[in-house]
Write an enzyme that holds these catalytic residues in place. Structure first.
Site, PDB file in Angstrom:
ATOM      1  N   SER A 219       0.846  -1.202   0.000  1.00  0.00           N
ATOM      2  CA  SER A 219       0.000   0.000   0.000  1.00  0.00           C
ATOM      3  C   SER A 219       0.875   1.243   0.000  1.00  0.00           C
ATOM      4  CB  SER A 219      -0.896   0.018   1.242  1.00  0.00           C
ATOM      5  OG  SER A 219      -1.590   1.251   1.345  1.00  0.00           O
TER       6      SER A 219
ATOM      7  N   TYR B 143      -2.050  -0.774  10.295  1.00  0.00           N
ATOM      8  CA  TYR B 143      -2.059  -0.964   8.846  1.00  0.00           C
ATOM      9  C   TYR B 143      -0.805  -0.363   8.210  1.00  0.00           C
ATOM     10  CZ  TYR B 143      -3.644  -0.777   4.000  1.00  0.00           C
ATOM     11  OH  TYR B 143      -3.737  -0.926   2.638  1.00  0.00           O
TER      12      TYR B 143
END
Length: 289
Positions: A158, A171
């Site tokens: 990501s 995350y």
């Protein structure tokens, strides 16, 4: 890609997901595909899938078979080493493993200050996003090395592993760890001709369930799908190319990294962001105005 080669795609069950798109792209590029995922609990299945009659991995298998390629669905929890090994063994029975794409990720955490980071959420996120990725990559790399063949391993990371997002402590940290894992493994496996890269998407329109979006939709009295449409329209304005990305945009880049065209590319973090560099609209924590 030769017709006897196999690509494993882990995390492919969700309709319209990156894993789904990657699996179909691999088949179009001439590979047989082994798709894997967990048995998703009802809370992880969005309404759009239920309304469409989506059948998870079985639906992906049918799409691939309609393209004239073989496909196999395997249930696999990446935190279970025995299941990862069984997945790779099943793929070996289909042919020579030429590539593996790991698209799995832990359920995204609600936006909270790092001071309020829940230890269990932290542990689960790293268990799936980092240890699970390592487990899959190790098992596939060992299979490739045993056959003396080169191959390509691609992790879906990501942009949040490069640029931080407020409130997504576990995350962001886990994706940053995945990026470094990718680069270390690229060095370790280069002598065997095995390339390891990561694709780092930014805002991609999928049907995933985000707890903050669900809560906002409930407060606004609209459906989750409508809330997501409004959010994506808002985010599009911040993206230089003027639109959010699609799962197919990511799959196109993964297809390149799996192909011989990228034979001199390894250890790279390839962003797929439409030119976006974070920050995007900052989330509001509960109690903030």
């Amino acid at each position: 890609m030769r017709s006897d080669q196999v690509v494993i795609v882990v995390g492919a069950a969700a309709m319209g997901s990156i894993g789904h798109a990657v699996a179909v792209r691999a088949a179009r590029d001439g590979a047989d595909v082994v798709v894997a995922d967990i048995e998703r609990p009802p809370a992880m299945i969005p309404d759009v899938e239920t309304e469409a009659g989506w059948t998870g991995l079985a639906g992906v298998v049918r799409e691939i078979e309609l393209l004239g390629r073989r496909a196999l669905a395997v249930t696999c929890d990446v935190t279970r080493t025995d299941q990862v090994r069984a997945l790779v063994a099943a793929a070996e029975e289909q042919g020579e493993i030429a590539g593996m794409v790991n698209t799995t990720r832990a359920p995204i955490e609600p936006a909270r200050s790092s001071l309020d980071m829940d230890d269990d959420v932290w542990a689960t996120t790293f268990d799936i996003n980092v240890r699970g990725a390592l487990s899959c990559a190790k098992a596939v790399a060992r299979s490739m090395m045993a056959r003396g063949r080169p191959g390509s391993i691609v992790h879906i990371s990501s942009l949040a592993g490069i640029h931080p997002l407020r409130g997504r402590t576990a995350y962001c940290a886990s994706k940053a760890a995945l990026n470094m894992l990718t680069q270390v493994m690229a060095l370790d496996l280069a002598p065997a001709g095995i390339r390891v890269n990561a694709v780092c998407p930014a805002i991609i329109a999928t049907h995933r369930i985000d707890p903050d979006e669900a809560a906002k939709a409930e407060r606004a009295g609209v459906s989750l799908a409508e809330q997501r449409r409004m959010l994506l329209a808002e985010q599009s304005a911040a993206i230089p190319l003027g639109r959010v990305g699609s799962a197919e945009d990511v799959a196109d880049v993964v297809g390149f990294l799996l192909s011989p065209a990228s034979s001199y590319v390894t250890g790279q973090l390839v962003t797929v962001s439409g030119g976006l560099g974070y920050p995007v609209p900052i989330p509001v924590y509960p109690g903030e105005h």
